[in-house]
Design an enzyme around this catalytic site. Structure first.
Site, PDB file in Angstrom:
ATOM      1  CG  HIS A 117      -5.541   1.516   2.944  1.00 34.50           C
ATOM      2  ND1 HIS A 117      -6.554   1.706   3.432  1.00 34.50           N
ATOM      3  CD2 HIS A 117      -5.595   0.557   2.178  1.00 34.50           C
ATOM      4  CE1 HIS A 117      -7.782   0.970   3.129  1.00 34.50           C
ATOM      5  NE2 HIS A 117      -7.133   0.248   2.261  1.00 34.50           N
ATOM      6  CG  ASP A 153      -8.396   4.093   1.838  1.00 34.18           C
ATOM      7  OD1 ASP A 153      -7.663   4.927   2.569  1.00 34.18           O
ATOM      8  OD2 ASP A 153      -9.298   3.295   2.087  1.00 34.18           O
ATOM      9  CD  GLN A 181       7.173  -6.140   7.120  1.00 35.51           C
ATOM     10  OE1 GLN A 181       7.744  -5.376   6.542  1.00 35.51           O
ATOM     11  NE2 GLN A 181       7.482  -6.995   8.188  1.00 35.51           N
TER      12      GLN A 181
HETATM   13  C1  GRF Z   1      -3.675   0.359  10.865  1.00 35.90           C
HETATM   14  O1  GRF Z   1      -3.655  -0.850  10.369  1.00 35.90           O
HETATM   15  C2  GRF Z   1      -3.882   1.383   9.907  1.00 35.90           C
HETATM   16  O2  GRF Z   1      -3.291   1.131   8.565  1.00 35.90           O
HETATM   17  C3  GRF Z   1      -5.285   1.450   9.682  1.00 35.90           C
HETATM   18  O3  GRF Z   1      -5.755   1.298  10.854  1.00 35.90           O
HETATM   19  C4  GRF Z   1      -4.770   0.681  11.693  1.00 35.90           C
HETATM   20  C5  GRF Z   1      -4.329   1.707  12.676  1.00 35.90           C
HETATM   21  O4  GRF Z   1      -3.413   0.968  13.576  1.00 35.90           O
HETATM   22  N1  GRF Z   1      -5.669   2.670   8.998  1.00 35.90           N
HETATM   23  P1  GRF Z   1      -2.800   2.090  14.816  1.00 35.90           P
HETATM   24  O5  GRF Z   1      -3.939   2.759  15.323  1.00 35.90           O
HETATM   25  O6  GRF Z   1      -1.774   2.825  14.085  1.00 35.90           O
HETATM   26  O7  GRF Z   1      -2.509   1.076  15.914  1.00 35.90           O
END
Ligand code: GRF
Length: 194
Positions: A117, A153, A181
């Protein structure tokens, strides 16, 4: 062999980071583990292409196909569980999977289900985390890898990363800083679970 199932909805960059780390660190040999499938609820999720290029089986279960079912969420989750369970997963990794899961789904994978998250939980559960952090005047933001429980979450924290919020940040610039990160902490947290 410990099978890892990864669920995505979009770009899949966290999934890609996990796949690359598994290749670089040779998880097959080191942990007797492999990413056995990537499942998306959207057919056009860009991450599916990456997974295929890396020799990983992919499938799509479109949540919209269940919209007219009496209980759409339960019906979608049941179909998803059927697909996931074909792989008898050791871990089910939510990586940008933008669906709220039913309590039945979460209970079925208890102890095996993890999520990332883009906030420092327990702050800013839910959506629009980066704009909410900026609006609150936070000086730091970040990301959290956590076990999934029935409450959205929440769940025991496995890893966190912190980044500064800069004075001229927009939600997009902050999201990009946090995402770099995420790509470090998520593969590491999964490896620790293996
Ligand atoms: C990430 O920021 C994740 O934490 C959130 O949605 C975004 C997904 O990015 N839940 P990706 O699909 O992994 O590029």
């Amino acid at each position: 062999m410990k099978n890892i199932v990864i669920l995505i909805s979009g770009s899949g960059s966290n999934m890609a980071a996990i796949v690359r780390t598994a290749e670089e660190q040779n998880w097959a040999q080191r942990y007797n583990a492999r990413i056995s499938t990537v499942i998306s609820n959207k057919a056009d999720a860009e991450g599916l292409t990456f997974a295929k290029q890396h020799g990983i089986a992919t499938s799509v279960i479109d949540h919209k196909a269940f919209a007219s079912a009496p209980q759409p969420r339960e019906a979608f989750d049941a179909a998803l569980m059927t697909e996931i369970d074909k792989h008898q997963p050791h871990l089910v990794v939510l990586a940008g999977f933008m669906r709220i899961l039913t309590p039945g789904f979460v209970a079925h994978y208890e102890g095996r289900l993890v999520n990332i998250h883009p906030s420092l939980l327990p702050a800013f559960a839910g959506l629009n985390t980066h704009q909410r952090a900026i609006d609150a005047g936070c000086k730091f933001a970040g990301a959290t890898v956590h076990r999934v429980t029935a409450e959205l979450d929440h769940g025991p924290i496995l890893a966190q990363a912190v980044v500064p919020v800069l004075p001229d940040d927009t939600a997009d610039t902050l999201a990009a800083r946090v995402l770099t990160q995420e790509h470090l902490i998520y593969p590491k947290a999964v490896a620790e679970l293996l």
